[in-house]
Design an enzyme around this catalytic site. Sequence first.
Site, PDB file in Angstrom:
ATOM      1  N   CYS A 125       0.935  -1.136   0.085  1.00 40.01           N
ATOM      2  CA  CYS A 125      -0.035  -0.067  -0.027  1.00 40.01           C
ATOM      3  C   CYS A 125       0.804   1.235   0.013  1.00 40.01           C
ATOM      4  O   CYS A 125       2.034   1.223  -0.489  1.00 40.01           O
ATOM      5  CB  CYS A 125      -0.945  -0.038   0.977  1.00 40.01           C
ATOM      6  SG  CYS A 125      -2.413   1.098   0.877  1.00 40.01           S
ATOM      7  N   ASP A 194      -4.142   1.066   9.578  1.00 38.41           N
ATOM      8  CA  ASP A 194      -5.469   2.007   9.807  1.00 38.41           C
ATOM      9  C   ASP A 194      -6.012   1.922  11.010  1.00 38.41           C
ATOM     10  O   ASP A 194      -6.620   2.908  11.420  1.00 38.41           O
ATOM     11  CB  ASP A 194      -6.567   1.609   8.620  1.00 38.41           C
ATOM     12  CG  ASP A 194      -6.015   1.974   7.173  1.00 38.41           C
ATOM     13  OD1 ASP A 194      -5.184   1.573   6.526  1.00 38.41           O
ATOM     14  OD2 ASP A 194      -6.354   3.166   6.900  1.00 38.41           O
TER      15      ASP A 194
END
Length: 319
Positions: A125, A194
């Site tokens: 990511c 996250d």
Amino acid sequence: MLADTAEKIKRMEIRGAGRIARAAVNALEEYSSTLSARTLPEYLEKMNDAASLLAATRPTAVSLPNAIRSVMSALRLSYNGVEEAKAGFRERCQSFVTGSEQAVQRIAEIGSRHIRDGDVLLTHCNSEAALACIIEAKKAGKEISVFATEVRPRNQGHLTIKTLDRAGIPTSFIVDSAARYFMNEVDLVIVGADAVTVNGAVVNKIGTSQIALAASEARTRVMVAAETYKFAPKTILGEYIEIEERDPEEILPPAMIADLPNVRIRNPVFDVTPAHYVDLIVTEAGAIPPQMAYIIIRDILGWEIGEYSGALFSSNNEG
Ligand code: RUB
């Protein structure tokens, strides 16, 4: 700017947990400064509505409700009028944004110490915190190279390879499914987060848990770079982190979808890596084993078991 920021976060024009948090706080600050409200209760009500709008944009990144809760807790009915409340709020927002940027820098310093000269890294990511560790290691003169994944379907890997390229770091760009193929060449996996749950599980971009599994099989270490405001207080009551599932059209074009009536396209965008696949979580407060996540939630975020109210940010308005 408020509605615009909310839309940009939803559409992922603003993305990455840290950037989302800072963008939401900046939007709230701007909204507050231009808000016309005659009374303090009216101002607080409008601010709560604005906070709710932003908080609903993306469900998984805990940085968003944590950031909003942190700045909204500056708002109290005990202020002497709207202008004083606005000034207090502005100060809290500015200190949140500065603190968030400083946290990334501190994570970079701490995280880079866990990268050795000659290490081959793998990242998945596009994480500001993870990349900061890698770039800091390079600045410290370590000879490193990186495998960066593509990150289907939104290709955040393209952003990652641009950053690594500009930092002069030799990088191999691979499709997501090649992670296990190359894992034996990798010394350290570095990803962002996250959310981090109370039991040390790490919620990050879909595919992270597969990479961690491959790393575990190859005995490759996994390091997570996460600011403390990505730790999730609500998980101390056993609540789960909601995993966002996005539009199928991010995966296939609409015409193709229409032509496949029996095919359901699933697009979860995050997954959960259990604590035992993670060696270390680097926060601005220090590097911890994932099993110490509760300490961060209790001592840094200030939540104790039994105390979490479930309220997102309105609990301090009466204080
Ligand atoms: C981004 C993502 C990142 C984390 C951490 O997902 O999973 O790894 O948010 O990033 P998306 P950072 O692209 O869907 O927002 O370290 O920059 O906060």
